[in-house]
Design an enzyme around this catalytic site. Structure first.
Site, PDB file in Angstrom:
ATOM      1  N   ASP A 162      14.771 -41.878  20.739  1.00 40.29           N
ATOM      2  CA  ASP A 162      14.982 -40.584  21.394  1.00 40.29           C
ATOM      3  C   ASP A 162      14.762 -40.743  22.901  1.00 40.29           C
ATOM      4  O   ASP A 162      13.820 -41.403  23.337  1.00 40.29           O
ATOM      5  CB  ASP A 162      14.013 -39.533  20.816  1.00 40.29           C
ATOM      6  CG  ASP A 162      14.411 -38.117  21.177  1.00 40.29           C
ATOM      7  OD1 ASP A 162      14.805 -37.369  20.264  1.00 40.29           O
ATOM      8  OD2 ASP A 162      14.342 -37.764  22.374  1.00 40.29           O
ATOM      9  N   ILE A 163      15.638 -40.128  23.681  1.00 40.21           N
ATOM     10  CA  ILE A 163      15.575 -40.254  25.149  1.00 40.21           C
ATOM     11  C   ILE A 163      14.366 -39.513  25.732  1.00 40.21           C
ATOM     12  O   ILE A 163      13.928 -39.829  26.846  1.00 40.21           O
ATOM     13  CB  ILE A 163      16.902 -39.754  25.760  1.00 40.21           C
ATOM     14  CG1 ILE A 163      17.166 -40.383  27.117  1.00 40.21           C
ATOM     15  CG2 ILE A 163      16.948 -38.227  25.834  1.00 40.21           C
ATOM     16  CD1 ILE A 163      18.580 -40.162  27.641  1.00 40.21           C
TER      17      ILE A 163
ATOM     18  N   ASN B  15      15.706 -30.487  12.457  1.00 32.70           N
ATOM     19  CA  ASN B  15      15.833 -29.148  13.026  1.00 32.70           C
ATOM     20  C   ASN B  15      17.238 -28.620  12.742  1.00 32.70           C
ATOM     21  O   ASN B  15      18.218 -29.343  12.896  1.00 32.70           O
ATOM     22  CB  ASN B  15      15.598 -29.195  14.545  1.00 32.70           C
ATOM     23  CG  ASN B  15      14.184 -29.602  14.902  1.00 32.70           C
ATOM     24  OD1 ASN B  15      13.240 -29.229  14.201  1.00 32.70           O
ATOM     25  ND2 ASN B  15      14.030 -30.370  15.954  1.00 32.70           N
TER      26      ASN B  15
ATOM     27  N   GLY C 252      15.393 -24.899  16.272  1.00 31.19           N
ATOM     28  CA  GLY C 252      15.241 -25.680  17.503  1.00 31.19           C
ATOM     29  C   GLY C 252      16.243 -26.804  17.646  1.00 31.19           C
ATOM     30  O   GLY C 252      16.022 -27.745  18.412  1.00 31.19           O
ATOM     31  N   GLN C 253      17.372 -26.714  16.924  1.00 26.68           N
ATOM     32  CA  GLN C 253      18.377 -27.778  17.022  1.00 26.68           C
ATOM     33  C   GLN C 253      19.138 -27.665  18.338  1.00 26.68           C
ATOM     34  O   GLN C 253      19.679 -26.609  18.661  1.00 26.68           O
ATOM     35  CB  GLN C 253      19.355 -27.687  15.844  1.00 26.68           C
ATOM     36  CG  GLN C 253      20.365 -28.831  15.828  1.00 26.68           C
ATOM     37  CD  GLN C 253      21.306 -28.769  14.629  1.00 26.68           C
ATOM     38  OE1 GLN C 253      21.322 -27.796  13.875  1.00 26.68           O
ATOM     39  NE2 GLN C 253      22.076 -29.824  14.449  1.00 26.68           N
TER      40      GLN C 253
ATOM     41  N   HIS D 264      20.607 -35.069  12.447  1.00 18.41           N
ATOM     42  CA  HIS D 264      19.723 -36.191  12.780  1.00 18.41           C
ATOM     43  C   HIS D 264      18.347 -35.961  12.189  1.00 18.41           C
ATOM     44  O   HIS D 264      17.870 -34.831  12.125  1.00 18.41           O
ATOM     45  CB  HIS D 264      19.630 -36.403  14.299  1.00 18.41           C
ATOM     46  CG  HIS D 264      19.326 -35.164  15.085  1.00 18.41           C
ATOM     47  ND1 HIS D 264      20.281 -34.206  15.369  1.00 18.41           N
ATOM     48  CD2 HIS D 264      18.175 -34.715  15.644  1.00 18.41           C
ATOM     49  CE1 HIS D 264      19.736 -33.233  16.070  1.00 18.41           C
ATOM     50  NE2 HIS D 264      18.441 -33.509  16.240  1.00 18.41           N
TER      51      HIS D 264
ATOM     52  N   HIS E 239      14.519 -36.851  12.849  1.00 25.00           N
ATOM     53  CA  HIS E 239      13.531 -37.394  13.785  1.00 25.00           C
ATOM     54  C   HIS E 239      12.497 -38.186  12.976  1.00 25.00           C
ATOM     55  O   HIS E 239      12.008 -37.700  11.947  1.00 25.00           O
ATOM     56  CB  HIS E 239      12.772 -36.270  14.497  1.00 25.00           C
ATOM     57  CG  HIS E 239      13.590 -35.416  15.413  1.00 25.00           C
ATOM     58  ND1 HIS E 239      13.606 -35.578  16.783  1.00 25.00           N
ATOM     59  CD2 HIS E 239      14.419 -34.369  15.168  1.00 25.00           C
ATOM     60  CE1 HIS E 239      14.400 -34.657  17.343  1.00 25.00           C
ATOM     61  NE2 HIS E 239      14.901 -33.912  16.376  1.00 25.00           N
TER      62      HIS E 239
HETATM   63  P1  AMP Z   1      17.046 -31.523  18.229  1.00 27.28           P
HETATM   64  O1  AMP Z   1      16.369 -30.661  19.249  1.00 27.28           O
HETATM   65  O2  AMP Z   1      16.380 -31.594  16.897  1.00 27.28           O
HETATM   66  O3  AMP Z   1      18.524 -31.195  18.127  1.00 27.28           O
HETATM   67  O4  AMP Z   1      16.934 -33.014  18.763  1.00 27.28           O
HETATM   68  C1  AMP Z   1      17.816 -33.578  19.679  1.00 27.28           C
HETATM   69  C2  AMP Z   1      17.111 -34.777  20.256  1.00 27.28           C
HETATM   70  O5  AMP Z   1      18.083 -35.601  20.891  1.00 27.28           O
HETATM   71  C3  AMP Z   1      16.053 -34.453  21.305  1.00 27.28           C
HETATM   72  O6  AMP Z   1      14.788 -34.933  20.857  1.00 27.28           O
HETATM   73  C4  AMP Z   1      16.553 -35.180  22.557  1.00 27.28           C
HETATM   74  O7  AMP Z   1      15.498 -35.740  23.304  1.00 27.28           O
HETATM   75  C5  AMP Z   1      17.459 -36.239  21.971  1.00 27.28           C
HETATM   76  N1  AMP Z   1      18.507 -36.718  22.852  1.00 27.28           N
HETATM   77  C6  AMP Z   1      19.337 -35.977  23.618  1.00 27.28           C
HETATM   78  N2  AMP Z   1      20.204 -36.777  24.270  1.00 27.28           N
HETATM   79  C7  AMP Z   1      19.906 -38.053  23.890  1.00 27.28           C
HETATM   80  C8  AMP Z   1      20.454 -39.333  24.231  1.00 27.28           C
HETATM   81  N3  AMP Z   1      21.480 -39.472  25.083  1.00 27.28           N
HETATM   82  N4  AMP Z   1      19.895 -40.425  23.663  1.00 27.28           N
HETATM   83  C9  AMP Z   1      18.863 -40.303  22.800  1.00 27.28           C
HETATM   84  N5  AMP Z   1      18.314 -39.130  22.438  1.00 27.28           N
HETATM   85  C10 AMP Z   1      18.828 -38.019  22.976  1.00 27.28           C
END
Ligand code: AMP
Ligand code: ZN
Length: 116
Positions: free
Chosen positions: A32-33, A89, A95-96, A102, A104
């Site tokens: 995760d970024i 999520n 909170g998606q 995906h 986590h």
């Molecule tokens: P959610 O809020 O459950 O939809 O999670 C989306 C996740 O994607 C968040 O934890 C972000 O930090 C992560 N995210 C967004 N852009 C990227 C990216 N380019 N590379 C890796 N993770 C990312």
């Protein structure tokens, strides 16, 4: 959003870079970024499924593979023994923020309950 257009589809096709830690024919896992724990990996299907709300009975095997991969990632990352949190999520209240399913995988610190 259709297949190939969303952020995670672009990670799947290599248009957007990611630190991939695990991959199979049907899924990939990458860091995760914005990590919320010392280890924070996202496991996603290569196929675009927007959310758990969009998953269908024909996705049964894929959903099983995602959960098995979450466990495999936790073991490979060394957080399985101490314990880890898996989160999916869904939608606004869930909170998606990225609309490509995906899981986590979070670990390396104690998690709290209830979640925020
Ligand atoms: P959610 O809020 O459950 O939809 O999670 C989306 C996740 O994607 C968040 O934890 C972000 O930090 C992560 N995210 C967004 N852009 C990227 C990216 N380019 N590379 C890796 N993770 C990312
Ligand atoms: Zn997608």
């Amino acid at each position: 959003m259709s297949d190939g257009q969303c952020l995670f589809c672009k990670i799947v096709d290599g248009t957007i870079p990611a630190e991939v830690v695990h991959e199979t024919e049907s899924l990939i896992a990458f860091r995760d970024i914005g990590p919320q724990a010392p280890t924070h990996v996202l496991v996603i299907p290569r196929k675009h499924v927007a959310s758990l709300d969009d998953a269908r009975p024909e996705d049964r095997e894929l959903l099983g593979e995602l959960m098995l991969a979450a466990g495999a990632v936790a073991r490979a990352q060394g957080i399985a023994e101490s314990g880890f949190r898996t989160v999916v999520n869904t939608g606004v209240d869930g909170g998606q923020t990225v609309h490509h399913l995906h899981v986590h995988v979070l670990g390396g610190r104690p998690m709290h309950w209830p979640p925020g």
